[in-house]
Design a protein around this motif. Structure first.
Motif, PDB file in Angstrom:
ATOM      1  N   TYR A  28     -10.990   2.088   7.245  1.00 12.29           N
ATOM      2  CA  TYR A  28     -11.499   1.846   5.902  1.00 12.29           C
ATOM      3  C   TYR A  28     -10.965   0.486   5.451  1.00 12.29           C
ATOM      4  N   THR A  29     -11.751  -0.224   4.647  1.00 14.73           N
ATOM      5  CA  THR A  29     -11.304  -1.514   4.135  1.00 14.73           C
ATOM      6  C   THR A  29     -11.387  -1.548   2.619  1.00 14.73           C
ATOM      7  N   ILE A  30     -10.419  -2.207   2.006  1.00 12.42           N
ATOM      8  CA  ILE A  30     -10.416  -2.457   0.571  1.00 12.42           C
ATOM      9  C   ILE A  30     -10.316  -3.963   0.381  1.00 12.42           C
ATOM     10  N   PHE A  31     -11.303  -4.541  -0.312  1.00  9.87           N
ATOM     11  CA  PHE A  31     -11.330  -5.987  -0.544  1.00  9.87           C
ATOM     12  C   PHE A  31     -10.541  -6.311  -1.808  1.00  9.87           C
ATOM     13  N   THR A  32      -9.540  -7.157  -1.676  1.00  7.55           N
ATOM     14  CA  THR A  32      -8.710  -7.503  -2.829  1.00  7.55           C
ATOM     15  C   THR A  32      -9.451  -8.409  -3.812  1.00  7.55           C
ATOM     16  N   ASP A  33     -10.570  -8.993  -3.380  1.00  6.60           N
ATOM     17  CA  ASP A  33     -11.375  -9.811  -4.296  1.00  6.60           C
ATOM     18  C   ASP A  33     -12.678  -9.112  -4.679  1.00  6.60           C
ATOM     19  N   PHE A  93     -12.273  -6.015 -20.195  1.00  9.75           N
ATOM     20  CA  PHE A  93     -10.836  -6.086 -20.455  1.00  9.75           C
ATOM     21  C   PHE A  93     -10.474  -7.434 -21.061  1.00  9.75           C
ATOM     22  N   ASP A  94      -9.529  -7.420 -21.995  1.00 16.06           N
ATOM     23  CA  ASP A  94      -9.189  -8.625 -22.756  1.00 16.06           C
ATOM     24  C   ASP A  94      -8.318  -9.594 -21.958  1.00 16.06           C
ATOM     25  N   LEU A  95      -7.313  -9.075 -21.283  1.00 15.58           N
ATOM     26  CA  LEU A  95      -6.418  -9.946 -20.521  1.00 15.58           C
ATOM     27  C   LEU A  95      -7.125 -10.459 -19.277  1.00 15.58           C
ATOM     28  N   GLU A  96      -6.937 -11.747 -19.002  1.00 18.90           N
ATOM     29  CA  GLU A  96      -7.617 -12.345 -17.856  1.00 18.90           C
ATOM     30  C   GLU A  96      -7.207 -11.682 -16.547  1.00 18.90           C
ATOM     31  N   SER A  97      -5.920 -11.361 -16.411  1.00 22.06           N
ATOM     32  CA  SER A  97      -5.449 -10.732 -15.173  1.00 22.06           C
ATOM     33  C   SER A  97      -6.100  -9.375 -14.955  1.00 22.06           C
ATOM     34  N   THR A 151       8.554  -6.462   0.379  1.00 19.52           N
ATOM     35  CA  THR A 151       8.945  -6.501  -1.026  1.00 19.52           C
ATOM     36  C   THR A 151       7.724  -6.638  -1.931  1.00 19.52           C
ATOM     37  N   HIS A 152       6.807  -7.535  -1.557  1.00 20.82           N
ATOM     38  CA  HIS A 152       5.580  -7.708  -2.343  1.00 20.82           C
ATOM     39  C   HIS A 152       4.765  -6.411  -2.366  1.00 20.82           C
ATOM     40  N   LEU A 153       4.739  -5.710  -1.239  1.00 21.92           N
ATOM     41  CA  LEU A 153       4.023  -4.436  -1.167  1.00 21.92           C
ATOM     42  C   LEU A 153       4.676  -3.410  -2.077  1.00 21.92           C
ATOM     43  N   ALA A 154       5.984  -3.280  -1.989  1.00 18.32           N
ATOM     44  CA  ALA A 154       6.707  -2.293  -2.791  1.00 18.32           C
ATOM     45  C   ALA A 154       6.594  -2.588  -4.283  1.00 18.32           C
ATOM     46  N   HIS A 201       0.831  -8.725  -7.841  1.00 19.58           N
ATOM     47  CA  HIS A 201      -0.519  -9.282  -8.020  1.00 19.58           C
ATOM     48  C   HIS A 201      -0.742 -10.512  -7.145  1.00 19.58           C
ATOM     49  N   ASP A 202       0.240 -11.401  -7.123  1.00 22.70           N
ATOM     50  CA  ASP A 202       0.080 -12.683  -6.440  1.00 22.70           C
ATOM     51  C   ASP A 202       0.566 -12.657  -4.995  1.00 22.70           C
ATOM     52  N   GLY A 203       1.520 -11.786  -4.704  1.00 22.98           N
ATOM     53  CA  GLY A 203       2.126 -11.811  -3.376  1.00 22.98           C
ATOM     54  C   GLY A 203       1.621 -10.757  -2.412  1.00 22.98           C
ATOM     55  N   PHE A 204       0.739  -9.864  -2.871  1.00 28.68           N
ATOM     56  CA  PHE A 204       0.226  -8.808  -1.988  1.00 28.68           C
ATOM     57  C   PHE A 204      -0.500  -9.468  -0.812  1.00 28.68           C
ATOM     58  N   ALA A 205      -0.063  -9.178   0.394  1.00 26.77           N
ATOM     59  CA  ALA A 205      -0.544  -9.890   1.577  1.00 26.77           C
ATOM     60  C   ALA A 205      -1.924  -9.421   2.017  1.00 26.77           C
ATOM     61  N   THR A 206      -2.760 -10.378   2.413  1.00 27.74           N
ATOM     62  CA  THR A 206      -3.985 -10.050   3.133  1.00 27.74           C
ATOM     63  C   THR A 206      -3.939 -10.783   4.462  1.00 27.74           C
ATOM     64  N   PRO A 207      -4.104 -10.073   5.563  1.00 27.96           N
ATOM     65  CA  PRO A 207      -4.345  -8.626   5.570  1.00 27.96           C
ATOM     66  C   PRO A 207      -3.055  -7.832   5.415  1.00 27.96           C
ATOM     67  N   THR A 208      -3.166  -6.670   4.800  1.00 24.49           N
ATOM     68  CA  THR A 208      -2.168  -5.610   4.917  1.00 24.49           C
ATOM     69  C   THR A 208      -2.874  -4.465   5.613  1.00 24.49           C
ATOM     70  N   ILE A 209      -2.284  -3.983   6.677  1.00 23.56           N
ATOM     71  CA  ILE A 209      -2.940  -2.973   7.512  1.00 23.56           C
ATOM     72  C   ILE A 209      -2.061  -1.731   7.575  1.00 23.56           C
ATOM     73  N   PHE A 210      -2.553  -0.639   7.031  1.00 28.87           N
ATOM     74  CA  PHE A 210      -1.860   0.643   7.118  1.00 28.87           C
ATOM     75  C   PHE A 210      -2.404   1.439   8.299  1.00 28.87           C
ATOM     76  N   LEU A 211      -1.511   2.122   8.989  1.00 27.89           N
ATOM     77  CA  LEU A 211      -1.935   3.226   9.857  1.00 27.89           C
ATOM     78  C   LEU A 211      -1.619   4.502   9.103  1.00 27.89           C
ATOM     79  N   VAL A 212      -2.623   5.318   8.885  1.00 27.59           N
ATOM     80  CA  VAL A 212      -2.457   6.607   8.208  1.00 27.59           C
ATOM     81  C   VAL A 212      -2.553   7.700   9.268  1.00 27.59           C
ATOM     82  N   ASP A 213      -1.535   8.547   9.326  1.00 28.10           N
ATOM     83  CA  ASP A 213      -1.456   9.539  10.402  1.00 28.10           C
ATOM     84  C   ASP A 213      -0.999  10.875   9.831  1.00 28.10           C
ATOM     85  N   PHE A 214      -1.888  11.849   9.840  1.00 28.65           N
ATOM     86  CA  PHE A 214      -1.570  13.188   9.361  1.00 28.65           C
ATOM     87  C   PHE A 214      -1.389  14.179  10.526  1.00 28.65           C
ATOM     88  N   SER A 215      -1.060  13.658  11.698  1.00 26.33           N
ATOM     89  CA  SER A 215      -0.918  14.519  12.877  1.00 26.33           C
ATOM     90  C   SER A 215       0.425  15.253  12.858  1.00 26.33           C
TER      91      SER A 215
END
Length: 297
Positions: A164-169, A178-182, A225-228, A232-246
């Motif tokens: 699955y992909t989520i586009f940060t833009d 919304f009033d605030l630009e951010s 640290t940016h992930l945790a 807003h500004d430092g969240f890395a692209t790409p950030t790739i999660f492996l999700v595992d419910f095994s």
């Protein structure tokens, strides 16, 4: 001299034609403009056939949208629903111990939430953007992994490729409400929503402190640290999660969001795809796999 006279005569005739047919020139200009307009689709196809700009189109095929993203706790967008499902089923430290202290009980939790039914038992989540050069660079590797799954790249658990992909833009039709630009950016509202419920801090901290890959691959603290922080500004692209419910991930104490990459190293697409495959195979006792607790440098 004869040659010079001939050349001069040629230019004279051309100039006379231009003056006498000046009315044709606007038609030629308009025709040229329409020719350019009608050729754009063909030019686009030609560019994409060369692999230029095709990464976003590929990732879009797996897109989980931020449409309708709100400010606050309401779970509205498709990205919200996916992330909340990860949060509710990855956060074992905050769950009642007697509810998840055995695999059978945890399976009951998963079944009740329908997270595996809706999204799968194991999958990648990629955070990307249209202007992310690294996302563009690794896209051929992701495609190679998908196409050569079970041939060149072997999942030890026999699972199927899922992403699955989520586009940060990504934009949402309510951004201008919304009033605030951010806050007029859907991804910012998404980050803030899951900051408030503790998802980023818990997941980011656990991935930094409890996964072997960070130490084995000598990864620095910055992106974690940016992930945790849900930065807003430092969240890395790409950030790739492996999700595992095994069951294996549960036994490791890291079900749900189990691994993270902030880029994919390798000299070519096959080496990069191999690293993603090692990420998928993180629960195996493989001394050559930096995602494994058995890794030996």
């Amino acid at each position: 001299m004869v040659i010079l006279k001939a050349i001069g005569g040629l230019f004279t005739r051309i100039w006379r034609w231009i003056k006498e047919t000046a009315w044709v020139q606007p038609l030629l200009i308009v025709g040229g403009i329409f020719a350019v307009i009608f050729s754009i689709p063909r030019i686009t196809e030609w560019v994409q056939s060369m692999g230029i700009g095709s990464a976003s189109a590929y990732y879009s095929g797996y897109k989980v949208k931020l449409e309708g993203e709100t400010k606050g706790a309401d779970i509205v967008s498709d990205a919200d629903k996916l992330t909340m499902a990860l949060w509710e089923n990855s956060n074992l430290d905050n769950a009642p111990k007697d509810a998840v202290d055995t695999w059978d009980k945890y399976q009951t939790v998963l079944s009740a939430s329908e997270v595996t039914k809706k999204y799968g038992e194991k999958f990648f989540v990629f955070y990307v953007s249209d202007d992310c050069s690294t996302c563009e660079t690794i896209q051929p590797a992701v495609k190679a992994l998908q196409e050569d799954w079970n041939y060149r790249f072997i999942p030890k658990d026999g699972g199927s490729f899922k992403m699955y992909t989520i586009f940060t833009d990504d934009t949402s039709s309510n951004d201008d409400d919304f009033d605030l630009e951010s806050e007029q950016h859907a991804f910012v509202r998404y980050l803030d929503k899951f900051n408030e419920n503790g998802f980023w801090s818990e997941i980011g901290g656990r991935l930094q402190d409890e996964t072997p890959y960070k130490t084995n691959a000598s990864i620095g603290d910055s992106d974690y640290t940016h992930l945790a922080d849900g930065d807003h500004d430092g969240f890395a692209t790409p950030t790739i999660f492996l999700v595992d419910f095994s069951k294996k991930a549960f036994e490791l104490g890291r079900p749900g969001v189990s691994e993270v990459l902030f880029g994919v190293s390798g000299s070519d697409k096959f080496e990069k795809a191999s690293l993603l495959m090692k990420m998928w195979n993180h629960t195996d006792k493989d001394t050559q796999n930096p995602f494994s607790s058995s890794y030996a440098k």
